[in-house]
Design an enzyme around this catalytic site. Structure first.
Site, PDB file in Angstrom:
ATOM      1  CB  THR A  97      -0.942   0.006   1.220  1.00 36.21           C
ATOM      2  OG1 THR A  97      -0.158  -0.225   2.402  1.00 36.21           O
ATOM      3  CG2 THR A  97      -1.984  -1.071   1.116  1.00 36.21           C
ATOM      4  CB  THR A  98       3.957   2.218   1.818  1.00 40.64           C
ATOM      5  OG1 THR A  98       3.276   1.966   3.055  1.00 40.64           O
ATOM      6  CG2 THR A  98       4.805   3.462   1.960  1.00 40.64           C
TER       7      THR A  98
END
Length: 532
Positions: A97-98
């Site tokens: 997600t990052t």
């Protein structure tokens, strides 16, 4: 002398803010870069955590990209796109997600110089889409197929997912827990919602438990509960959606009586109804009774006298998971209960975990569910452990379903970057520059991994470029030796699906933002709406 003046036509409501053109695209890109700067320090095994304090004072400590973006409460309409792609990555594959938000920001950063030089955003979007397709094809070509049922392969993928998390020091313990949790699910379904997670403050992280079955916190209980059995082997379990409680007449009905005997007859009738229900339950042979609705003090004592365990007000989610594990069917009536409608398991017991008491149903014949009981010193720590385990479980789930892996630690990004640079040399015109810019943007992942670990990013990137030019496909950042190394041999593995989804989502978000050249913001609603 008369002049024909065109009257001013007001189309939008007074107070509406409208801005458009090149300046608007650059403003949107700058908003996304501000988000990227917030997330960059959290990437990788040496990424730092962010402490977020909500308006109500609740604190969250996390380095999970989706969690941070969700809690940041972003109001800029363009920057909201990064939140959406991060959430979609979380829902689709659970991890990365990052990375996806940082990569989307870097693609926009590379596009910014083209926009300032007057290149059409549609040309840039076209080049990015082509580069994304080339990357995905290359990943599918390079991905290493592993044995679907290989426990070691799954554990390596889970360890890589946990390396950047709070629990990285305890990764050996939690890796096994994540793999066991996925293995306990139906292999044809792999529904992660069947993995229950319970949090008990106190104790060390490694006091966390994996329960091969269902565990839930002891429900509200009346007098008589302590006389009930706390351990039953091969129990017969009855699940009800029936209230076993006497109601006070003054609260629920108005009764007009002429004689005291009439009132007594009403009270006796109510007792007779509930006792008839209890007799039917006892006659069914069940020795554990669970109900979604309350079980009152009369029923609790009745069951205690007959050596039957009961629990009322069991939550719907816990009840569903119990039924999936032990079998049986939820009953809405106490009459005509058949033996086939009762569930069973090898052992039921009530145990003390920290300051709480838990009911455990273990070694269930139909067990396609499990429960993880997490321990930890502070609530924030346990919440971060839960998020970390969620990422690892999702990665293992994807690795079981799609058992192709690539090397992590920036290795696949550097290989794709080399491939795109070589491809760019074969074409002419502006597309060559745009595809080369995409290749440069991919290097943000290994560069940021180095910076967060305190390593010399320029030196290591040069080493990586040199290694990949010599055909070392899986060379990436090696944090153990603080140098570069073959991450496939070092077992720094990630499912190929994570990288494919991240590149596709980041490209999609970047091209969408580049196509928005006008923002119309309504004063009254305070929300932005992009118009192309």
């Amino acid at each position: 002398m008369a002049f024909n003046q065109t009257p001013t036509i007001v189309v939008l409501k007074e107070g509406t803010d409208s801005s458009q053109g090149k300046g608007q695209i650059i403003a949107n890109i700058n908003a996304c870069l501000a988000i990227q700067d917030t997330l960059k320090p959290t990437l990788g095994p040496y990424g730092s955590d962010i402490l977020l304090v909500a308006s109500n004072g609740k604190t969250t400590v996390s380095n999970d990209g989706a969690t941070i973006l969700k809690l940041l409460d972003i109001v800029h309409p363009a920057a909201q796109m990064l939140v959406d792609i991060s959430r979609s990555q979380d829902a689709e594959v659970g991890d990365g997600t990052t990375s996806v938000a940082i990569l989307a920001g870097e693609l926009l950063k590379e596009a910014k110089s083209f926009i300032e030089d007057g290149v059409s955003p549609h040309l840039i979007a076209k080049g990015y889409r082509l580069a994304s397709e080339l990357c995905i094809e290359k990943i599918e070509e390079l991905a290493v197929d592993t044995n679907k049922g290989d426990q070691e392969m799954l554990e390596k993928c889970a360890t890589t997912a946990m390396s950047s998390k709070l629990i990285s020091q305890n990764s050996a313990f939690f890796t096994k827990m994540a793999v066991d949790a996925v293995r306990s699910l139906d292999p044809d379904d792999l529904d992660e919602s069947r993995i229950g997670i319970k949090k008990v403050p106190g104790g060390a992280l490694e006091e966390s438990m994996f329960v091969n079955g269902v565990a839930f916190k002891k429900t509200f209980s009346y007098a008589g509960f302590e006389q009930q059995p706390k351990q039953i082997k091969d129990p017969k379990i009855l699940a009800l959606n029936v209230e076993l409680e006497l109601k006070a007449e003054r609260d629920n009905a108005e009764v007009r009586v002429h004689r005291v005997g009439d009132y007594q007859a009403i009270v006796d009738a109510e007792w007779e109804i509930i006792l008839r229900k209890l007799d039917s339950i006892a006659a069914s042979g069940a020795n554990i009774v669970l109900s979604k609705l309350p079980i009152g003090d009369l029923a609790t004592q009745y069951f205690a006298d007959r050596n039957i365990f009961c629990a009322g007000r069991v939550s719907a989610a816990d009840m569903d998971r119990v039924l999936q594990a032990v079998g049986g069917q939820l009953q809405s009536t106490c009459s005509d209960i058949r033996p086939s409608e009762l569930g069973t398991c090898a052992l039921f017991e009530e145990v003390q975990i920290g300051s709480e008491r838990y009911n455990l149903f273990t070694d269930c014949p139909r067990a396609r569910t499990c429960t993880l009981i997490l321990r930890g010193g502070a609530e924030q720590v346990i919440a971060e452990v839960e998020r970390s385990l969620h990422d690892a479980i999702m990665i293992v789930k994807r690795a079981v379903a799609h058992h192709e892996v690539v090397a992590g630690g920036g290795a696949i990004e550097m290989e794709l970057s080399k491939y795109l640079r070589e491809y760019a040399k074969t074409i002419a015109g502006k597309q060559q520059l745009i595809i080369a810019a995409f290749a440069k943007a991919l290097e943000v992942i290994p560069r940021q991994l180095c910076e967060n670990a305190g390593l010399d990013a320029i030196e290591l990137l040069n080493k990586l470029r040199s290694a990949h030019a010599k055909g070392e496909t899986w060379y990436g950042v090696d944090f153990q030796s603080e140098n570069v190394g073959d991450n496939m041999k070092s077992f720094v593995w990630e499912p190929a699906l994570v990288k494919i989804n991240a590149i596709a989502s980041a490209t999609e978000a970047a091209t969408l933002l580049l196509s928005v050249d006008e923002t119309i913001k309504s004063e009254s609603q305070g929300r932005g709406q992009g118009a192309n």
